[in-house]
Design a protein around this motif. Structure first.
Motif, PDB file in Angstrom:
ATOM      1  N   ARG A  75      11.411  33.318  62.434  1.00 36.74           N
ATOM      2  CA  ARG A  75      12.000  33.523  63.701  1.00 36.74           C
ATOM      3  C   ARG A  75      11.651  34.796  64.190  1.00 36.74           C
ATOM      4  O   ARG A  75      11.845  35.818  63.501  1.00 36.74           O
ATOM      5  CB  ARG A  75      13.696  33.331  63.493  1.00 36.74           C
ATOM      6  CG  ARG A  75      14.293  33.425  64.763  1.00 36.74           C
ATOM      7  CD  ARG A  75      15.758  33.346  64.242  1.00 36.74           C
ATOM      8  NE  ARG A  75      16.210  31.944  63.979  1.00 36.74           N
ATOM      9  CZ  ARG A  75      17.466  31.468  63.942  1.00 36.74           C
ATOM     10  NH1 ARG A  75      18.432  32.490  64.256  1.00 36.74           N
ATOM     11  NH2 ARG A  75      17.801  30.259  63.319  1.00 36.74           N
ATOM     12  N   PRO A  76      11.490  34.995  65.511  1.00 40.36           N
ATOM     13  CA  PRO A  76      11.150  36.468  66.024  1.00 40.36           C
ATOM     14  C   PRO A  76      12.219  37.265  65.521  1.00 40.36           C
ATOM     15  O   PRO A  76      13.565  36.985  65.831  1.00 40.36           O
ATOM     16  CB  PRO A  76      10.828  36.270  67.421  1.00 40.36           C
ATOM     17  CG  PRO A  76      11.619  34.848  67.728  1.00 40.36           C
ATOM     18  CD  PRO A  76      11.419  34.125  66.700  1.00 40.36           C
ATOM     19  N   MET A  77      11.942  38.486  65.377  1.00 41.12           N
ATOM     20  CA  MET A  77      13.130  39.536  64.913  1.00 41.12           C
ATOM     21  C   MET A  77      13.668  40.039  66.296  1.00 41.12           C
ATOM     22  O   MET A  77      13.194  41.116  66.815  1.00 41.12           O
ATOM     23  CB  MET A  77      12.363  40.584  64.211  1.00 41.12           C
ATOM     24  CG  MET A  77      13.360  41.750  63.313  1.00 41.12           C
ATOM     25  SD  MET A  77      14.306  40.563  61.981  1.00 41.12           S
ATOM     26  CE  MET A  77      15.125  41.954  61.387  1.00 41.12           C
ATOM     27  N   VAL A  78      14.448  39.495  66.686  1.00 41.63           N
ATOM     28  CA  VAL A  78      15.475  39.832  67.974  1.00 41.63           C
ATOM     29  C   VAL A  78      16.731  39.735  67.348  1.00 41.63           C
ATOM     30  O   VAL A  78      17.326  38.587  67.329  1.00 41.63           O
ATOM     31  CB  VAL A  78      15.049  38.845  68.976  1.00 41.63           C
ATOM     32  CG1 VAL A  78      15.987  39.684  70.289  1.00 41.63           C
ATOM     33  CG2 VAL A  78      13.606  38.774  69.485  1.00 41.63           C
ATOM     34  N   LEU A  79      17.310  40.833  67.402  1.00 42.49           N
ATOM     35  CA  LEU A  79      18.743  40.802  66.883  1.00 42.49           C
ATOM     36  C   LEU A  79      19.618  41.547  67.798  1.00 42.49           C
ATOM     37  O   LEU A  79      19.432  42.526  68.355  1.00 42.49           O
ATOM     38  CB  LEU A  79      18.922  41.367  65.704  1.00 42.49           C
ATOM     39  CG  LEU A  79      18.347  40.892  64.329  1.00 42.49           C
ATOM     40  CD1 LEU A  79      18.698  41.762  63.021  1.00 42.49           C
ATOM     41  CD2 LEU A  79      19.033  39.455  64.096  1.00 42.49           C
ATOM     42  N   ASP A 114      12.580  45.155  57.587  1.00 46.08           N
ATOM     43  CA  ASP A 114      11.832  43.999  58.157  1.00 46.08           C
ATOM     44  C   ASP A 114      10.367  44.474  58.291  1.00 46.08           C
ATOM     45  O   ASP A 114       9.277  43.801  58.013  1.00 46.08           O
ATOM     46  CB  ASP A 114      12.123  43.647  59.606  1.00 46.08           C
ATOM     47  CG  ASP A 114      11.349  42.285  60.187  1.00 46.08           C
ATOM     48  OD1 ASP A 114      11.546  41.543  59.631  1.00 46.08           O
ATOM     49  OD2 ASP A 114      10.583  42.636  61.316  1.00 46.08           O
ATOM     50  N   ARG A 115       9.994  46.046  58.141  1.00 42.77           N
ATOM     51  CA  ARG A 115       8.535  46.362  58.079  1.00 42.77           C
ATOM     52  C   ARG A 115       7.952  45.818  57.066  1.00 42.77           C
ATOM     53  O   ARG A 115       6.905  45.815  56.916  1.00 42.77           O
ATOM     54  CB  ARG A 115       8.665  47.990  58.254  1.00 42.77           C
ATOM     55  CG  ARG A 115       9.230  48.301  59.672  1.00 42.77           C
ATOM     56  CD  ARG A 115       9.176  49.764  60.005  1.00 42.77           C
ATOM     57  NE  ARG A 115      10.084  50.206  61.131  1.00 42.77           N
ATOM     58  CZ  ARG A 115      11.055  50.836  61.081  1.00 42.77           C
ATOM     59  NH1 ARG A 115      11.497  51.095  59.827  1.00 42.77           N
ATOM     60  NH2 ARG A 115      11.735  51.207  62.007  1.00 42.77           N
ATOM     61  N   ARG A 126       8.548  44.734  66.628  1.00 45.83           N
ATOM     62  CA  ARG A 126       7.364  45.161  67.508  1.00 45.83           C
ATOM     63  C   ARG A 126       6.399  43.990  67.953  1.00 45.83           C
ATOM     64  O   ARG A 126       6.094  44.078  68.873  1.00 45.83           O
ATOM     65  CB  ARG A 126       6.740  46.215  66.575  1.00 45.83           C
ATOM     66  CG  ARG A 126       5.517  46.755  67.009  1.00 45.83           C
ATOM     67  CD  ARG A 126       4.709  47.464  66.131  1.00 45.83           C
ATOM     68  NE  ARG A 126       5.425  48.804  65.810  1.00 45.83           N
ATOM     69  CZ  ARG A 126       5.205  49.812  66.368  1.00 45.83           C
ATOM     70  NH1 ARG A 126       4.182  49.849  67.403  1.00 45.83           N
ATOM     71  NH2 ARG A 126       5.685  50.952  66.434  1.00 45.83           N
ATOM     72  N   GLU A 127       6.422  43.164  67.013  1.00 46.86           N
ATOM     73  CA  GLU A 127       5.892  41.769  67.265  1.00 46.86           C
ATOM     74  C   GLU A 127       6.101  41.262  68.569  1.00 46.86           C
ATOM     75  O   GLU A 127       5.107  40.899  69.624  1.00 46.86           O
ATOM     76  CB  GLU A 127       5.675  40.840  66.065  1.00 46.86           C
ATOM     77  CG  GLU A 127       4.735  39.965  66.284  1.00 46.86           C
ATOM     78  CD  GLU A 127       5.352  38.493  65.828  1.00 46.86           C
ATOM     79  OE1 GLU A 127       4.469  37.394  66.302  1.00 46.86           O
ATOM     80  OE2 GLU A 127       6.364  38.364  65.582  1.00 46.86           O
ATOM     81  N   CYS A 181      16.344  51.953  75.264  1.00 49.00           N
ATOM     82  CA  CYS A 181      16.990  52.917  74.608  1.00 49.00           C
ATOM     83  C   CYS A 181      15.983  53.656  73.634  1.00 49.00           C
ATOM     84  O   CYS A 181      16.275  54.932  73.211  1.00 49.00           O
ATOM     85  CB  CYS A 181      18.425  52.405  73.897  1.00 49.00           C
ATOM     86  SG  CYS A 181      19.529  51.532  74.809  1.00 49.00           S
ATOM     87  N   LYS A 182      15.220  52.908  72.988  1.00 49.31           N
ATOM     88  CA  LYS A 182      14.287  53.269  72.243  1.00 49.31           C
ATOM     89  C   LYS A 182      13.138  52.620  72.023  1.00 49.31           C
ATOM     90  O   LYS A 182      13.274  51.313  72.138  1.00 49.31           O
ATOM     91  CB  LYS A 182      15.052  53.297  70.404  1.00 49.31           C
ATOM     92  CG  LYS A 182      14.219  53.711  69.422  1.00 49.31           C
ATOM     93  CD  LYS A 182      14.899  53.558  68.097  1.00 49.31           C
ATOM     94  CE  LYS A 182      14.121  53.794  66.912  1.00 49.31           C
ATOM     95  NZ  LYS A 182      13.027  52.737  66.549  1.00 49.31           N
ATOM     96  N   VAL A 183      11.991  53.331  71.886  1.00 46.60           N
ATOM     97  CA  VAL A 183      10.575  52.490  71.734  1.00 46.60           C
ATOM     98  C   VAL A 183      10.168  52.646  70.127  1.00 46.60           C
ATOM     99  O   VAL A 183      10.708  53.359  69.652  1.00 46.60           O
ATOM    100  CB  VAL A 183       9.569  52.745  72.520  1.00 46.60           C
ATOM    101  CG1 VAL A 183       9.695  52.442  73.946  1.00 46.60           C
ATOM    102  CG2 VAL A 183       9.436  54.460  72.491  1.00 46.60           C
ATOM    103  N   GLY A 184       9.362  51.692  69.936  1.00 47.32           N
ATOM    104  CA  GLY A 184       8.955  51.648  68.273  1.00 47.32           C
ATOM    105  C   GLY A 184       9.200  50.315  67.766  1.00 47.32           C
ATOM    106  O   GLY A 184       9.502  49.333  68.289  1.00 47.32           O
ATOM    107  N   SER A 185       9.609  50.342  66.536  1.00 48.15           N
ATOM    108  CA  SER A 185      10.113  49.370  65.921  1.00 48.15           C
ATOM    109  C   SER A 185      11.349  49.338  65.024  1.00 48.15           C
ATOM    110  O   SER A 185      11.562  50.328  64.284  1.00 48.15           O
ATOM    111  CB  SER A 185       9.102  48.882  64.762  1.00 48.15           C
ATOM    112  OG  SER A 185       9.428  47.808  64.072  1.00 48.15           O
ATOM    113  N   PRO A 186      12.376  48.926  65.784  1.00 45.32           N
ATOM    114  CA  PRO A 186      12.420  47.917  66.925  1.00 45.32           C
ATOM    115  C   PRO A 186      12.433  48.759  68.075  1.00 45.32           C
ATOM    116  O   PRO A 186      12.892  50.048  68.244  1.00 45.32           O
ATOM    117  CB  PRO A 186      13.881  47.264  66.569  1.00 45.32           C
ATOM    118  CG  PRO A 186      14.684  48.274  66.016  1.00 45.32           C
ATOM    119  CD  PRO A 186      13.774  49.142  65.051  1.00 45.32           C
ATOM    120  N   CYS A 187      12.165  47.969  68.975  1.00 43.68           N
ATOM    121  CA  CYS A 187      12.550  48.420  70.461  1.00 43.68           C
ATOM    122  C   CYS A 187      13.888  48.107  70.697  1.00 43.68           C
ATOM    123  O   CYS A 187      14.155  46.972  70.725  1.00 43.68           O
ATOM    124  CB  CYS A 187      11.531  47.736  71.217  1.00 43.68           C
ATOM    125  SG  CYS A 187      11.339  48.265  73.068  1.00 43.68           S
TER     126      CYS A 187
END
Lengths: 93, 665
Positions: free
Chosen positions: B434-438, B329-330, A73-74, A54-60
């Motif tokens: 923790r990886p930023m996956v939400l 988070d950035r 992004r990481e 839906c969107k790239v970048g930070s966040p994806c």
């Protein structure tokens, strides 16, 4: 979400961060460490599944089924993807 | 976990049925807590487990006989993940926390059931009676999603009930089903199946009972896409975040002021009433100054806490906070903290107590601990009177410099917090964040009732804490500063005698003499008390910061609460405790002298004290809340030692540097 069928045209794996938004890709999580991989699997994104970007970048931002996931992004840079449906085809459909 | 009512007997001798304990399990954002509140209402309590920062809410649902004891477990994505909340769920279901639950209730979002069903399969595999609640049934119906509960129940081998935690639909059915539930009997996917095979099984289950998985929520939602893009955009997202947080804190400050003043007045009146009723002596001192004063000093923060948690619950319910976490988070990830840590840090600018309590928003244990440890560095409102006093001494007549100094204090606190977090994550709390996956939950209209219940729950936890640990500490500190009672100094007796002699001819002079006698008596009491004696003993420790004995006593009393520093100094300098008159206190402190006649607050001392008060941990209620939130005294001890140690070093360095510069100038 459906398991992707790999074809000759979608062999190139690119980091998720480099994929265009609006396309559908097959996810490859084999370069992630076990903890990150199991976390993504539990959230519905596992190796070989197909998601929409839906969107790239930070966040994806990914959509799988009716779930939307934000991926930092990481982590997104370590997830590889192969294009299954391009953004333009998606728009036409 | 609360003790179940095993074998309890009513007064008539009729056995009270033992409650059936039900573990409430589900993915995050499935409306689990709303359903819990619907089942239990206000009959819930919050329990901490030893060595754990996570809490479990336990409530009683009296709609069935026997009643149900519902244990609201943390939201998890998978039972086998190596995460504290997954571990806690495993421990609970295996009976390692207390008893093995009698049944499991798995809450699934009816609009997105796939992930929930995967968790349900893991739960059913535990061979405990299990029930599936398809929550948000009302939302699913509005979207035209139909489901056949009987077919899904047949496939899963356990009862399935469509419910809505928000509207109450299906709740009675759910309660009855839970009461009668038995272990599942179905051919579920074996644990050794691959992910793809398990997914195919789940897809089939959905296809059979819900018309196919693609039929569930697959429509492209462009409004959500646009909102997500805006809310997570580096510039627009940040602007929205600043506006939302600005509005949140403006609301807290605007609304909390009135009830805070009211609490102040109420306790003042209550204290006056108690003083009138209880005969003069130690018991009256304990009741009025120790207990009532101590409770008042803590409960006054309750309105801020209630409003903050109400607004945060509303925001979380809308789905916005998950997006905001990515915006912050950035910045935060550079210091080893996740984006969610921003809310506790920002809240701590109002008061560290709600700030630390709101660290529950941070999902990872180590991230949460790091956030709790450093949050009190942020300049809270209690530091303001001290900043006003010391900056007034340093930059009198230079409003611009004073303004910069104020901003500098806030920046110094924030920088110390972020750098300390970085250090903590690299030393005592090592390991990757923790990886930023939400999951980005759907945008929803927030539930005011659910937010009120969250606010009520947090308020109760705070009051309970204030009534036990905090009150105990405050009483000890009061006792140290009030005892032993010093004899009235001769000078005070002489002044009072003089006042009696002149009262008829010059009543104003008599009043002034009485006031002087009071001040001398207070000084003598301060010096003779245990706190004063500790001040004498501790003075060499604070000498490198420029403090004499009087200032040391002021610093020590401010460890009770920072704002006490100003009134303590006023009293110690013989000005009474009327801190409302800022100018007179400032003048009094400016004129203060050391025993050798030199100025007490020269530039070096004022600057070192300012730095000390920016960085030091001088708030006992904060330490008590840290202990509660971390489940151990180890973390508040570390917080106190680190913050105060850093404050001492920085203040000593400032004192030495300013002195050296003054000497060379």
């Amino acid at each position: 979400m459906t398991t992707a069928t790999t074809t000759a045209t979608d062999q190139v794996r690119t980091p998720l961060t480099l994929c265009p938004s609006g396309c559908r890709v097959t996810i490859h999580t084999d370069e992630l460490d076990a903890g990150d991989r199991s976390m993504l699997e539990a959230m519905g994104v596992d190796h070989g599944c197909e998601v929409e970007i839906c969107k790239v970048g930070s966040p994806c931002i990914l959509r799988t089924g009716s779930t939307r996931l934000g991926v930092g992004r990481e982590v997104a840079a370590r997830i590889k993807a192969t294009l299954t449906v391009s953004a333009s085809s998606q728009m036409l459909s | 976990m609360s003790e179940p009512d095993h074998d309890q007997h009513a007064s008539e001798g009729t056995p009270t049925p033992r409650p059936r304990q039900v573990a409430l399990l589900g993915n995050p954002n499935t409306g689990k807590t709303t359903l819990f509140n619907r089942l239990c209402g206000l009959r819930a309590q919050t329990a901490n487990y030893p060595g754990s920062t996570a809490e479990i809410r336990i409530g009683r649902c009296g709609r069935s006989t026997p009643p149900l004891e519902i244990v609201d477990l943390p939201g998890i994505y998978g039972m086998d993940l190596d995460l504290p909340e997954s571990r806690m769920c495993r421990d609970c279901l295996d009976g390692r926390l207390d008893q093995t639950p009698d049944a499991i209730l798995v809450v699934i979002d009816a609009t997105a059931p796939a992930r929930g069903l995967a968790l349900a399969i893991a739960a059913i595999g535990r061979r405990l009676p299990t029930v599936i609640a398809l929550n948000f049934a009302d939302v699913a119906a509005r979207r035209g999603i139909s489901f056949d509960e009987a077919k899904l129940a047949e496939k899963m081998g356990v009862p399935v009930v469509a419910v809505s935690g928000r509207t109450g639909r299906g709740i009675d059915d759910l309660v009855n089903t839970l009461r009668d539930a038995t272990p599942g009997r179905a051919a579920l996917p074996r644990p050794d199946l691959s992910n793809a095979e398990r997914r195919a099984w789940i897809d089939e289950a959905i296809a059979e009972s819900m018309g196919g998985r693609d039929a569930v929520g697959s429509s492209r939602d462009t409004i959500y896409d646009r909102l997500d893009k805006a809310f997570t955009h580096p510039i627009i997202g940040l602007a929205v975040f600043v506006a939302v947080m600005g509005g949140l804190f403006w609301t807290i400050f605007s609304l909390a002021g009135i009830p805070m003043d009211l609490i102040d007045v109420l306790f003042e009146k209550f204290g006056g009433l108690a003083a009138a009723v209880i005969p003069e002596g130690a018991i009256r001192d304990l009741a009025v100054d120790g207990i009532i004063g101590g409770i008042a000093g803590t409960v006054v923060f309750l309105p801020q806490i209630l409003i903050l948690f109400f607004l945060l619950a509303l925001l979380e319910d809308t789905g916005y906070l998950a997006r905001a976490a990515f915006v912050m988070d950035r910045v935060m990830c550079r210091f080893g903290l996740p984006g969610q840590a921003f809310v506790p840090m920002l809240s701590s600018h109002a008061c560290a107590l709600p700030g630390i309590m709101s660290a529950r928003l941070v999902p990872d244990r180590d991230d949460r601990l790091a956030t709790i440890l450093v949050a009190p560095f942020m300049s809270c409102t209690a530091r303001l009177p001290v900043y006003v006093l010391l900056i007034g001494l340093l930059f009198d007549g230079s409003p611009w410099l004073a303004g910069f100094a104020f901003a500098g204090c806030y920046l110094l606190g924030a920088a110390a917090a972020l750098l300390s977090a970085l250090l903590a994550r690299r030393t005592i709390l090592p390991g990757r964040s923790r990886p930023m996956v939400l999951e980005l939950p759907e945008y929803r209209r927030p539930s005011i009732i659910a937010a009120l219940l969250v606010s009520w729950d947090r308020g109760l936890v705070f009051i309970k804490n204030a009534g036990t640990v905090i009150l105990g500490i405050v009483i000890v500190m009061w006792w140290l500063s009030a005892y032993p009672k010093a004899d009235t100094p001769d000078a005070a007796i002489a002044l009072r005698t003089q006042a009696v002699e002149v009262v008829d001819v010059a009543p104003a002079d008599a009043e002034e003499l009485e006031a002087q006698a009071d001040r001398i008596e207070l000084e003598a009491q301060q010096a003779g008390s245990f706190a004063g004696r500790i001040g004498d003993f501790a003075q060499p420790l604070f000498a490198p910061l420029g403090a004499d004995r009087t200032l040391t006593v002021g610093i020590l009393t401010s460890f009770l609460a920072r704002e006490v520093f100003v009134s303590s100094l006023a009293v110690l300098q013989g000005g009474g405790d009327d801190v409302d008159d800022e100018e007179s206190v400032l003048q009094l402190v400016r004129d203060a002298r050391r025993p050798d006649g030199s100025v007490l607050f020269n530039t070096a001392t004022a600057a070192s004290m300012l730095v000390f008060f920016v960085l030091a941990m001088q708030c006992l209620p904060t330490l008590a809340v840290t202990r509660r939130e971390t489940g151990s005294w180890k973390w508040p001890a570390l917080q106190f030692a680190w913050m105060t140690g850093l404050a001492w070093i920085a203040a000593a360095a400032v004192f030495a540097t300013v002195n050296a510069m003054s000497g060379s100038a």
